[in-house]
Scaffold this motif. Structure first.
Motif, short mmCIF file in Angstrom:
data_model
loop_
_atom_site.label_atom_id
_atom_site.label_comp_id
_atom_site.label_asym_id
_atom_site.label_seq_id
_atom_site.Cartn_x
_atom_site.Cartn_y
_atom_site.Cartn_z
N UNK A 164 23.86 43.44 39.97
CA UNK A 164 23.01 42.99 39.07
C UNK A 164 23.65 42.68 37.76
N UNK A 165 24.56 43.30 37.30
CA UNK A 165 25.19 43.01 36.19
C UNK A 165 25.93 41.80 36.20
N UNK A 166 26.61 41.55 37.04
CA UNK A 166 27.21 40.28 37.47
C UNK A 166 26.45 38.94 37.54
N UNK A 167 25.20 39.19 38.01
CA UNK A 167 24.05 38.07 37.99
C UNK A 167 23.64 38.00 36.42
N UNK B 194 23.85 34.62 34.44
CA UNK B 194 22.37 33.90 33.63
C UNK B 194 22.58 33.61 32.14
N UNK B 195 23.30 34.51 31.36
CA UNK B 195 23.64 34.29 30.14
C UNK B 195 24.60 33.18 29.87
N UNK B 196 25.33 32.88 30.66
CA UNK B 196 26.35 31.79 30.62
C UNK B 196 25.56 30.49 30.78
N UNK B 197 24.51 30.55 31.68
CA UNK B 197 23.58 29.29 32.11
C UNK B 197 22.81 29.14 30.79
N UNK C 83 13.90 41.99 40.29
CA UNK C 83 13.86 40.97 41.16
C UNK C 83 15.25 40.50 41.88
N UNK C 84 16.11 40.55 40.62
CA UNK C 84 17.55 40.13 41.06
C UNK C 84 17.89 41.22 42.01
N UNK C 85 17.62 42.55 41.69
CA UNK C 85 18.41 43.60 42.49
C UNK C 85 17.80 43.46 44.00
N UNK C 86 16.42 43.23 44.01
CA UNK C 86 15.91 43.07 45.64
C UNK C 86 16.63 41.50 46.15
N UNK C 87 16.75 40.64 45.27
CA UNK C 87 17.50 39.51 45.89
C UNK C 87 18.84 39.77 46.51
N UNK C 88 19.60 40.44 45.70
CA UNK C 88 21.04 40.75 46.12
C UNK C 88 21.20 41.83 47.23
N UNK C 89 20.09 42.65 47.20
CA UNK C 89 19.96 43.60 48.21
C UNK C 89 19.72 42.89 49.79
N UNK C 90 19.25 41.50 49.59
CA UNK C 90 19.41 40.97 50.89
C UNK C 90 20.00 39.70 51.25
N UNK C 91 20.92 39.48 50.36
CA UNK C 91 21.71 38.30 50.43
C UNK C 91 23.40 38.74 50.33
N UNK C 92 23.79 39.85 49.67
CA UNK C 92 25.12 40.24 49.28
C UNK C 92 25.63 41.14 50.50
N UNK C 93 26.44 40.42 51.51
CA UNK C 93 26.79 40.90 52.50
C UNK C 93 27.54 42.19 52.33
N UNK C 94 28.45 42.47 51.51
CA UNK C 94 28.92 43.89 51.09
C UNK C 94 27.95 44.67 50.68
N UNK C 95 27.23 44.33 49.88
CA UNK C 95 26.10 45.38 49.54
C UNK C 95 25.26 45.85 50.60
#
Ligand SMILES: CC(C)(COP(=O)(O)OP(=O)(O)OC[C@H]1O[C@@H](n2cnc3c(N)ncnc32)[C@H](O)[C@@H]1O)[C@@H](O)C(=O)NCCC(=O)NCCS
Ligand SMILES: Nc1ncnc2c1ncn2[C@@H]1O[C@H](COP(=O)(O)OP(=O)(O)OP(=O)(O)O)[C@@H](O)[C@H]1O
Length: 198
Positions: free
Chosen positions: A91-94, A98-101, A33-45
């Motif tokens: 995704x690794x960065x996300x 998540x871990x930190x939260x 899900x996170x992969x799909x999210x960053x694929x539409x929100x992360x401009x560089x990606x």
């Protein structure tokens, strides 16, 4: 805090089983899900994906044209590797965020279709592999997604075989529709709580 990877090949029941861990109060990070999210929100990606696969990779409204990308990457290993190399670092960065939260949780689960293929199991303390016979998995996915048998088989063929993954996993959940799943989940939950305490 213990980090537990959760994986299984297509249609094995990853999402279904991850939801049970959530019911037990365990935070679950859904890598797909996170992969799909960053694929539409992360401009560089987004720019990288358009450059690699063409502007057809996105619809005019900014949504990902999944069918277009699937047809390219699930039929060509090099194209899939190209997509992975673009998406996985984000995704690794996300996951790190998540871990930190959730640092107060005894353990967190990272649900990922390609935990072993991507090497991200190395960032986890333990890895759970969910297994079910191929025929059962194919029938589940056909019923859920209305894909053809050939679509499911070509996705399966892009994943490491179950037997290989079992060698890398610490723990196994058999979700073949015959063995009871909830007792298997509860056993692992108890194990992780006790590992987290020690
Ligand atoms: C190619 C995409 C657009 C297809 O989307 P679509 O909704 O059609 O399929 P979905 O994501 O549900 O995946 C279908 C099946 O393919 C398998 N799969 C998905 N991504 C991958 C991958 N990178 N490598 C191997 N198998 C994969 C999954 O096991 C899943 O069961 C999408 O899978 C994607 O963006 N993949 C790249 C991002 C990624 O690597 N995700 C995986 C975890 S980080
Ligand atoms: N034990 C089970 N008995 C019956 N149906 C099941 C069982 N486990 C999972 N399913 C069903 O099978 C389908 C696939 O399960 P799920 O979506 O959890 O698998 P997944 O591994 O996350 O799939 P994918 O790899 O495609 O993302 C779903 O429709 C789910 O409801």
């Amino acid at each position: 805090m213990l980090k537990v990877g959760l994986t299984g090949n297509i249609g094995s029941g990853k999402t279904t089983i991850a939801k049970v861990f959530e019911l037990l109060g365990i935070p679950v990070f859904y890598a797909d899900d996170e992969a799909k999210k960053v694929m539409v929100t992360d401009e560089v990606l987004i720019a990288g994906i358009k450059q690699a696969f063409g502007s057809e990779a996105y619809f005019d409204d900014g949504n990902l044209n999944r069918k277009y990308i699937s047809n390219i990457v699930f039929n060509n290993k090099a194209e899939l590797e190209k997509l992975n190399a673009l998406v996985h670092p984000a995704v690794f960065r996300a996951f790190a965020r998540f871990d930190a939260q959730h640092h107060e949780a005894p353990y967190v689960i990272r649900e990922a279709a390609i935990l072993f293929e991507s090497g991200s199991y190395k960032m986890c303390d333990r890895a759970i592999m969910i297994t079910a016979p191929l025929e059962t998995r194919i029938n589940r996915v056909i019923a859920r997604d209305h894909l053809t048998r050939a679509d499911v088989e070509s996705r399966e063929a892009r994943q490491m075989p179950q037997e290989e993954k079992l060698k890398l996993a610490n723990d196994v959940i058999i979700n073949d529709g015959k063995q009871l799943v909830i007792p298997q989940i509860l056993r692992l939950h108890e194990l992780y709580l006790s590992l987290a305490r020690n």
